[in-house]
Structure formats: structure tokens, C-alpha cells
Design an enzyme around this catalytic site. Sequence first.
Site, short mmCIF file in Angstrom:
data_model
loop_
_atom_site.label_atom_id
_atom_site.label_comp_id
_atom_site.label_asym_id
_atom_site.label_seq_id
_atom_site.Cartn_x
_atom_site.Cartn_y
_atom_site.Cartn_z
N ASN A 9 -2.37 11.71 -7.14
CA ASN A 9 -1.78 10.47 -6.60
C ASN A 9 -2.22 9.35 -7.55
O ASN A 9 -3.36 8.91 -7.49
CB ASN A 9 -2.30 10.23 -5.18
CG ASN A 9 -1.85 8.88 -4.63
OD1 ASN A 9 -1.00 8.21 -5.24
ND2 ASN A 9 -2.40 8.49 -3.49
N TRP A 10 -1.29 8.95 -8.39
CA TRP A 10 -1.65 7.95 -9.41
C TRP A 10 -1.81 6.55 -8.83
O TRP A 10 -2.31 5.66 -9.48
CB TRP A 10 -0.58 7.92 -10.50
CG TRP A 10 -0.48 9.16 -11.32
CD1 TRP A 10 -1.39 10.19 -11.36
CD2 TRP A 10 0.57 9.53 -12.23
NE1 TRP A 10 -0.96 11.17 -12.23
CE2 TRP A 10 0.23 10.78 -12.78
CE3 TRP A 10 1.77 8.92 -12.63
CZ2 TRP A 10 1.05 11.43 -13.71
CZ3 TRP A 10 2.58 9.56 -13.55
CH2 TRP A 10 2.22 10.80 -14.08
N LYS A 11 -1.34 6.37 -7.59
CA LYS A 11 -1.38 5.03 -6.96
C LYS A 11 -0.69 4.03 -7.89
O LYS A 11 0.24 4.41 -8.60
CB LYS A 11 -2.82 4.65 -6.60
CG LYS A 11 -3.50 5.75 -5.77
CD LYS A 11 -4.79 5.35 -5.14
CE LYS A 11 -5.36 6.55 -4.37
NZ LYS A 11 -6.60 6.24 -3.68
N HIS A 95 -0.41 7.66 3.62
CA HIS A 95 -1.69 7.46 2.92
C HIS A 95 -2.46 6.34 3.61
O HIS A 95 -1.85 5.38 4.09
CB HIS A 95 -1.44 7.13 1.45
CG HIS A 95 -2.70 7.19 0.64
ND1 HIS A 95 -3.62 6.17 0.64
CD2 HIS A 95 -3.21 8.17 -0.14
CE1 HIS A 95 -4.64 6.53 -0.13
NE2 HIS A 95 -4.43 7.73 -0.61
N GLU A 97 -4.02 3.95 2.49
CA GLU A 97 -3.77 2.61 1.94
C GLU A 97 -2.47 2.04 2.51
O GLU A 97 -2.36 0.83 2.73
CB GLU A 97 -3.73 2.69 0.40
CG GLU A 97 -5.15 2.90 -0.15
CD GLU A 97 -5.23 3.70 -1.44
OE1 GLU A 97 -4.22 3.83 -2.15
OE2 GLU A 97 -6.34 4.20 -1.73
N GLU A 167 -7.96 13.12 4.22
CA GLU A 167 -8.60 12.14 3.34
C GLU A 167 -9.45 11.19 4.16
O GLU A 167 -8.94 10.20 4.71
CB GLU A 167 -7.52 11.34 2.58
CG GLU A 167 -6.64 12.17 1.69
CD GLU A 167 -6.09 11.36 0.51
OE1 GLU A 167 -6.25 11.82 -0.63
OE2 GLU A 167 -5.55 10.26 0.72
N GLY A 173 -11.88 6.60 -3.31
CA GLY A 173 -12.18 5.62 -4.34
C GLY A 173 -13.61 5.10 -4.30
O GLY A 173 -13.93 4.11 -4.94
N SER A 212 -12.40 11.09 -3.59
CA SER A 212 -13.40 11.25 -4.67
C SER A 212 -13.58 12.69 -5.11
O SER A 212 -14.67 13.09 -5.53
CB SER A 212 -14.74 10.62 -4.26
OG SER A 212 -14.58 9.23 -4.06
N GLY A 233 -7.02 11.14 -6.58
CA GLY A 233 -6.70 9.79 -7.04
C GLY A 233 -7.20 9.57 -8.45
O GLY A 233 -6.62 10.02 -9.43
N GLY A 234 -8.33 8.89 -8.56
CA GLY A 234 -8.88 8.49 -9.86
C GLY A 234 -8.92 9.60 -10.90
O GLY A 234 -8.53 9.39 -12.06
P1 13P Z 1 -9.76 9.06 -5.12
O1 13P Z 1 -9.67 10.46 -5.65
O2 13P Z 1 -9.63 8.02 -6.20
O3 13P Z 1 -10.92 8.86 -4.23
O4 13P Z 1 -8.46 8.85 -4.20
C1 13P Z 1 -8.14 9.81 -3.26
C2 13P Z 1 -6.82 9.50 -2.71
O5 13P Z 1 -6.63 8.52 -2.02
C3 13P Z 1 -5.71 10.40 -3.05
O6 13P Z 1 -4.59 10.12 -2.28
#
Ligand code: 13P
Length: 250
Positions: A9-11, A95, A97, A167, A173, A212, A233-234
Site C-alpha cells: 500500500n503505497w499510500k 483502511h 486512514e 491492521e 507507520g 510496520s 506500507g513503508g
Molecule cells: P506501515 O507498514 O507503514 O506501518 O503501514 C501499514 C499499512 O497501513 C498498510 O496498509
Amino acid sequence: MRRPLVAGNWKMNGSRASIKALLDGIKQGIGAVTRAEVVVCAPYIYLPDVEAQLSGSPVAWGAQNLSTEASGAYTGEISASMLLDFHCRYVIVGHSERRSLYGETDAVVAKKFAVARAAGLVPILCVGETLAEREQGITEQVVARQLQAVIDLEGVAALAAGVIAYEPVWAIGTGKTASPEQAQEVHAFIRRRIAASDAAVAEKVQILYGGSMNAANAAALLAQADIDGGLIGGASLKAEDFLTICRAAN
Ligand code: 13P
């Protein structure tokens, strides 16, 4: 046996140039990943580039959100059929967010799940508790409520057409991953909860862990019985880290 799945998930990260370099790197290393399915969920505007670069490769792509509506006067929104125009296979729905920053309720998320499924997209349904909810001891209640909204609208069998991502919000994050045991406990709860209505669906549905997850901790998380993959994510923004996670899932 459930097929492992690793989704990036590149956000809201990247540029045309950085995404091109990232996909070049992923494509170079993906040959070693023969069993796990690999997906990248890109910002909408880069989907044409992603399609052009990944067509014919084993890597699938998808979006991070979609509209509840099919078409019409919904300024700024993107529909399921638009995603299909660019051959997306997956779409993330609910998600944390989107829930916390854009006010998406359980009902809206359930509608998005339904719209994606009806269109033939595979929805990746995100569920998870905040730190305050975990500390209050209501993790299972929160996750059950989030799942139930989809089950109420679509029926339990619909879950088999999608993917669930657990999640924990406090792990997203933050660099603070759930321990493999903590994650497994909630994954097993989710599967038990589904099994209470339909054992076959529970056995089939892939449940990903997100929060994470990185190259160093992926193998231990993925070794858990009910963790079928990751939503990253990251660490999905660096080809080598993402590939390390894909190999661990493989
Ligand atoms: P991180 O891997 O950056 O913690 O993000 C997880 C996430 O929200 C994937 O959708």
C-alpha cells in the site's frame, strides 16, 4: 492451503520517476517468488503507468480506495468500473486512514466492499483497533463490529471473494509491530468468528497482517498459522525490502 498474498500500500507516496524505479526493482527480483501472489496498490493517478509497466508480469495491481457510486456527480471520486478500465484486480477498502481521516463509517466501508465485489474486483477489507481500544480490552469487539457490517450487508459467503487485512492502528507507520503472538491471536479470532457462520469461508479467506511489517520481522509474523500474508506500507516503497517480505511469504 491458502495462497500467501503480499500487498504493497503505497499510500500518497512517490512520483512517476520513483514509481518507475520501484517497479523496475520489483520486476527484477520477482522471479524468485513463485507461490505467493504479489500486489501493489498505487495512487489512482499512477495506475496507467503501473498497468503499462506490470502487464505481462506476475505482479498484480490495485487501488487504495473507490467510490460507493457507479457514476455521476461525485466530484473527485473514482468508480469501480474506472479501476477495471486499468485492469486493477484489487482495491483496499476501509483502511484506518480512510476511517479516521475521511470519516468512513462501517456502513460506508461495507458498501465499498459490496461495490468492489459486484464489479469483480477483490476488496482488501481492513479492520483493526486503536491503541485506546486495545488498552480498554475491546480489540475483539471492534474487529467483530467492523466485520459484521460487511456480513450484514453482503452475507458471510461474500467474505470469500475478498481478503481481510488486520491492521492494528497503533502499529501503522509507528515502527511498533504487533508481536507474532498478538497478531495471531486476532487473526485466529477473526477466523473463528467467520467459522461460526461458515466454516468453509473461514478456511478459505486470506487474512493479512499490516502495521510496520518489514524485511526484518516479516518471516516471524508470516510463520503464524492464521497469517496468510501482509499489507505493507513503508517497506513496500523500497524494492529490496518489499521483495524480502515477498520471499518470506513464498
Ligand atoms: P506501515 O507498514 O507503514 O506501518 O503501514 C501499514 C499499512 O497501513 C498498510 O496498509
